[in-house]
Motif scaffolding. Structure first.
Motif, mmCIF file in Angstrom:
data_model
loop_
_atom_site.group_PDB
_atom_site.id
_atom_site.type_symbol
_atom_site.label_atom_id
_atom_site.label_comp_id
_atom_site.label_asym_id
_atom_site.label_seq_id
_atom_site.Cartn_x
_atom_site.Cartn_y
_atom_site.Cartn_z
ATOM 1 N N GLN A 100 -55.037 -52.264 14.885
ATOM 2 C CA GLN A 100 -54.162 -53.076 15.726
ATOM 3 C C GLN A 100 -54.250 -54.558 15.364
ATOM 4 N N GLN A 101 -55.441 -55.010 15.018
ATOM 5 C CA GLN A 101 -55.595 -56.402 14.602
ATOM 6 C C GLN A 101 -54.803 -56.673 13.327
ATOM 7 N N TYR A 102 -54.924 -55.757 12.347
ATOM 8 C CA TYR A 102 -54.186 -55.971 11.105
ATOM 9 C C TYR A 102 -52.690 -55.799 11.329
ATOM 10 N N ARG A 103 -52.307 -54.886 12.203
ATOM 11 C CA ARG A 103 -50.885 -54.720 12.538
ATOM 12 C C ARG A 103 -50.309 -56.042 13.048
ATOM 13 N N LYS A 104 -51.044 -56.700 13.931
ATOM 14 C CA LYS A 104 -50.581 -57.971 14.494
ATOM 15 C C LYS A 104 -50.572 -59.072 13.435
ATOM 16 N N SER A 105 -51.680 -59.165 12.665
ATOM 17 C CA SER A 105 -51.762 -60.251 11.679
ATOM 18 C C SER A 105 -50.735 -60.073 10.568
ATOM 19 N N SER A 106 -50.421 -58.814 10.207
ATOM 20 C CA SER A 106 -49.445 -58.594 9.131
ATOM 21 C C SER A 106 -48.041 -59.018 9.565
ATOM 22 N N LYS A 107 -47.760 -58.913 10.860
ATOM 23 C CA LYS A 107 -46.461 -59.403 11.359
ATOM 24 C C LYS A 107 -46.420 -60.925 11.271
ATOM 25 N N LEU A 108 -47.511 -61.571 11.665
ATOM 26 C CA LEU A 108 -47.571 -63.027 11.579
ATOM 27 C C LEU A 108 -47.532 -63.491 10.128
ATOM 28 N N ASP A 109 -48.101 -62.672 9.236
ATOM 29 C CA ASP A 109 -48.116 -62.989 7.801
ATOM 30 C C ASP A 109 -46.908 -62.395 7.073
ATOM 31 N N GLY A 110 -45.897 -61.971 7.818
ATOM 32 C CA GLY A 110 -44.772 -61.259 7.212
ATOM 33 C C GLY A 110 -44.101 -62.023 6.088
ATOM 34 N N LYS A 111 -43.843 -63.306 6.268
ATOM 35 C CA LYS A 111 -43.188 -64.110 5.235
ATOM 36 C C LYS A 111 -44.054 -64.174 3.983
ATOM 37 N N LEU A 112 -45.349 -64.322 4.183
ATOM 38 C CA LEU A 112 -46.288 -64.374 3.056
ATOM 39 C C LEU A 112 -46.280 -63.062 2.281
ATOM 40 N N LEU A 113 -46.395 -61.940 2.983
ATOM 41 C CA LEU A 113 -46.459 -60.634 2.321
ATOM 42 C C LEU A 113 -45.138 -60.288 1.637
ATOM 43 N N THR A 114 -44.017 -60.655 2.262
ATOM 44 C CA THR A 114 -42.712 -60.406 1.641
ATOM 45 C C THR A 114 -42.556 -61.221 0.366
ATOM 46 N N GLY A 115 -42.995 -62.481 0.409
ATOM 47 C CA GLY A 115 -42.912 -63.334 -0.771
ATOM 48 C C GLY A 115 -43.739 -62.806 -1.917
ATOM 49 N N LEU A 116 -44.929 -62.293 -1.611
ATOM 50 C CA LEU A 116 -45.775 -61.715 -2.664
ATOM 51 C C LEU A 116 -45.114 -60.487 -3.277
ATOM 52 N N LYS A 117 -44.534 -59.660 -2.428
ATOM 53 C CA LYS A 117 -43.889 -58.447 -2.914
ATOM 54 C C LYS A 117 -42.732 -58.785 -3.855
ATOM 55 N N LYS A 118 -41.973 -59.820 -3.535
ATOM 56 C CA LYS A 118 -40.849 -60.216 -4.382
ATOM 57 C C LYS A 118 -41.309 -60.655 -5.767
ATOM 58 N N GLN A 119 -42.517 -61.174 -5.846
ATOM 59 C CA GLN A 119 -43.055 -61.601 -7.136
ATOM 60 C C GLN A 119 -43.802 -60.469 -7.851
ATOM 61 N N GLY A 120 -43.797 -59.277 -7.253
ATOM 62 C CA GLY A 120 -44.436 -58.136 -7.900
ATOM 63 C C GLY A 120 -45.912 -58.002 -7.597
ATOM 64 N N PHE A 121 -46.440 -58.870 -6.721
ATOM 65 C CA PHE A 121 -47.849 -58.736 -6.352
ATOM 66 C C PHE A 121 -47.972 -57.605 -5.341
ATOM 67 N N GLU A 122 -48.849 -56.644 -5.627
ATOM 68 C CA GLU A 122 -48.961 -55.452 -4.808
ATOM 69 C C GLU A 122 -50.015 -55.635 -3.728
ATOM 70 N N THR A 123 -49.624 -55.374 -2.471
ATOM 71 C CA THR A 123 -50.556 -55.499 -1.356
ATOM 72 C C THR A 123 -50.759 -54.146 -0.684
ATOM 73 N N ASN A 124 -51.816 -54.047 0.101
ATOM 74 C CA ASN A 124 -52.051 -52.864 0.916
ATOM 75 C C ASN A 124 -52.597 -53.298 2.272
ATOM 76 N N ALA A 125 -52.692 -52.353 3.186
ATOM 77 C CA ALA A 125 -53.171 -52.616 4.546
ATOM 78 C C ALA A 125 -54.608 -52.164 4.729
ATOM 79 N N GLY A 126 -55.294 -51.912 3.635
ATOM 80 C CA GLY A 126 -56.683 -51.472 3.729
ATOM 81 C C GLY A 126 -56.788 -49.978 3.940
ATOM 82 N N MET A 127 -58.004 -49.512 4.120
ATOM 83 C CA MET A 127 -58.275 -48.092 4.280
ATOM 84 C C MET A 127 -57.945 -47.674 5.710
#
Length: 645
Positions: free
Chosen positions: A475-502
């Motif tokens: 739940q903590q990562y769910r919340k933080s990933s929404k707040l970091d949404g612009k950051l994660l989307t920008g990384l994805k556009k540049q081909g940087f691969e992210t994950n949400a952990g185990m």
């Protein structure tokens, strides 16, 4: 997700994106129907106080009839114990495990009382936490938290209980069920921490024949010869070493730190030039001493200076510029024979401690892979541990292999110092959170300016069974990933691969299991998004004269420097170089979880007598240093736990 935790909770699969649902109702309430009205229409303090009276009465009888616990337990209730019930760190999950183990040891724990001093926010020692609000169709996810203290057969303990409200029926006559219990020992009878009211007297006033100065006493204390030997010798002088030394000293024991560097803190000072702590001050405070003026994110040199001052203020016994070269164990005397050498004079001395503690960091030696063609590469190849500053490579071209914290920091350093082009070679996806929204969300209410005192914060962090820790982290990562949404989307556009952990547990879930695999963004993600740091993917197959060929056949040419941010080996491998293969082969692998969700080998029995590992980030060494100190004290003083599990 299963109500009955299994292997999937210990090592869950990676999720590419955050777990997108609330904690499932059955994951908290099991087969029972939630009863939020009970909490809404009754005083929570009165409910909890009445419940604890009944629970205490039942605990006094369960040695004869463990089944009396049934009315309090859910199918997935966890009882986590750190040294109160047993001489180890254990977690018992589900009623069968609890009834098989707790009743025969519960006589060690006296009556639970509310700890009204634990958290200034809850002066009754009782709080109500609402994780999800719920709606007209779905009840909220809530639990009552009880902060506890107790007097055990051995000493003083504290902990917590989480309760959930369910509808009363034949199986739940009192309407409150236990989600989790946490019990931990804080000190043994007759061996108090010498802090607060128990602090040392210091100078003895009045007549004192053959009085010695403080400096003379300090010299005598660190002059180990003959029968004057330390209880424990600590290999390494970083944060893990000084915390366990501080803990044992506070309990009245003489221990020696052996550090190969010239100064305490040099293991931080010698790292790359612009390194800073990515975790906030509220999370990485050390025991006994902290500063209200210390920055939230100190630089490596600021923190190194703090560690050096910390060791001096606590008067820790340290031999600097000295290396441990060899250690063997005498099974008859139960002592170690440790050879140490002065790095300047080459003088060799032998120390005979009862315990040997490896404090070389939870990682071992640098993991330096080798590739065909290295010898013909005209540039430099270094491991991240050898990197200093990108200023040495202005106008040149760099490749950094890896995509976690060190790689990002080094790429940012290269860019900021004017390197012509820097490329990060990402070999697998990375969990990324921002240093502002991401870290704040994962620490809020516990490790922040409004959080409780640090010992209580540690209870909140460490007090849950692994399945509940996972649920909260999702739940903590769910919340933080929404707040970091612009950051994660920008990384994805540049081909940087992210994950949400185990299992979607984010950064902390990865740290607990692997000690790596993540990045706390302090600027490099923006550089990637703006294409100021380039990203390639794959593995190096071989080097050429001026670059590398990847396994997919693509090339990266024109390189002047390749930095291998490829991590470290297991801590066990460092120890084997000192204790030899015979002892080293008996040591267990370090880090990650055992089948109960407790850490393997580190801060607990290692597999070989009187040998211990201690390490981890600042929050871990702060809390676990006391757990390790108490285990060593129990062995030293012959404190016997009965009914061992």
């Amino acid at each position: 997700m299963s109500v009955f935790p299994g292997v999937e909770e210990i090592t869950p699969d990676y999720l590419e994106t955050a777990y997108d649902k609330d904690i499932p109702q059955e994951h908290i309430y099991g087969p029972f129907k939630p009863d939020p009205q009970n909490l809404k229409h009754h005083d929570v303090n009165s409910l909890a106080q009445g419940w604890l009276v009944e629970f205490n009465q039942t605990l006094s009888q369960i040695a004869k009839d463990p089944n009396q616990l049934d009315k309090f337990l859910l199918p997935h209730t966890g009882w986590k114990d750190h040294l109160s019930l047993t001489d180890d760190l254990r977690t018992f999950i589900n009623p069968n495990e609890i009834k098989a183990n707790v009743p025969k040891n519960i006589d060690k724990i006296g009556e639970f009382q509310f700890d009204k001093q634990a958290d200034y926010r809850y002066p009754t020692g009782i709080s109500l936490t609402t994780v999800h609000e719920g709606d007209e169709h779905t009840p909220p996810i809530q639990w009552i938290q009880l902060y506890l203290k107790y007097k055990s057969n051995f000493g003083i303990g504290r902990g917590s209980i989480k309760l959930v409200s369910v509808e009363s029926n034949d199986d739940a006559p009192i309407g409150l069920k236990i989600l989790s219990v946490f019990t931990l020992l804080d000190e043994f009878d007759g061996i108090p921490e010498q802090i607060g009211r128990n602090r040392p007297t210091g100078t003895k006033h009045g007549e004192n024949i053959q009085r010695k100065t403080w400096l003379e006493q300090r010299s005598d204390e660190t002059n180990y010869q003959g029968d004057h030997q330390p209880l424990a010798l600590l290999v390494g002088g970083g944060q893990s070493s000084i915390t366990i030394a501080a803990r044992l000293k506070s309990f009245g024991y003489n221990v020696l730190i052996v550090e190969s560097n010239l100064n305490i803190g040099d293991n931080w000072r010698k790292r790359y030039k612009f390194l800073s702590l990515h975790d906030p001050f509220y999370y990485h405070r050390l025991p006994y001493i902290h500063s209200d003026t210390f920055p939230i994110y100190p630089s490596k040199d600021q923190f190194a200076n703090f560690l050096e001052c910390y060791a001096k203020m606590l008067e820790l016994n340290i031999w600097l510029n000295t290396s441990v070269t060899k250690a063997g164990f005498n099974s008859d005397t139960k002592k170690w024979e440790v050879s140490v050498v002065n790095n300047s004079t080459n003088d060799v001395k032998k120390i005979f401690p009862n315990h040997l503690i490896f404090c070389t960091g939870h990682s071992g030696e640098p993991n330096i892979p080798h590739f065909p063609g290295e010898s013909k590469f005209k540039g430099e190849i270094v491991h991240s541990s050898q990197h200093t500053s990108g200023a040495n490579y202005q106008g040149k071209k760099a490749l950094v292999v890896g995509a976690c914290n060190s790689s990002h920091d080094i790429c940012q350093d290269f860019y900021e110092q004017g390197i012509k082009e820097v490329t990060m070679l990402q070999r697998s996806s990375t969990c990324v959170i921002s240093s502002d929204d991401g870290v704040r969300t994962n620490c809020e209410g516990v490790f922040d300016a409004e959080g409780p005192q640090i010992d209580t914060a540690d209870v909140l962090l460490h007090g849950n069974p692994i399945w509940l820790t996972n649920a909260i982290m999702r739940q903590q990562y769910r919340k933080s990933s929404k707040l970091d949404g612009k950051l994660l989307t920008g990384l994805k556009k540049q081909g940087f691969e992210t994950n949400a952990g185990m299992g979607g547990t984010g950064l902390f879930g990865l740290y607990y299991r692997r000690g790596s695999g993540y990045y706390i963004d302090v600027g490099c993600s923006t550089l990637i998004i703006e294409n100021k740091v380039k990203v390639s993917h794959g593995e190096i197959q071989e080097f050429t004269e001026n670059g590398v060929i990847l396994k997919d056949g693509s090339k990266i040419d024109g390189l002047d420097i390749v930095v291998l941010a490829t991590g470290y080996t297991n801590m066990k491998e460092t120890a084997k170089k000192i204790v030899g293969e015979e002892i080293g082969s008996q040591l267990n692998p370090v880090w990650g979880f055992d089948k109960e969700g407790e850490f393997k080998s580190i801060w607990r029995r290692s597999g070989f007598e009187n040998f211990w590992f201690h390490g981890g980030n600042l929050a871990m060494v702060r809390y676990m240093s006391k757990r390790l100190a108490l285990q060593i004290i129990a062995k030293q003083e012959g404190i016997k736990y009965q009914n061992l599990l």
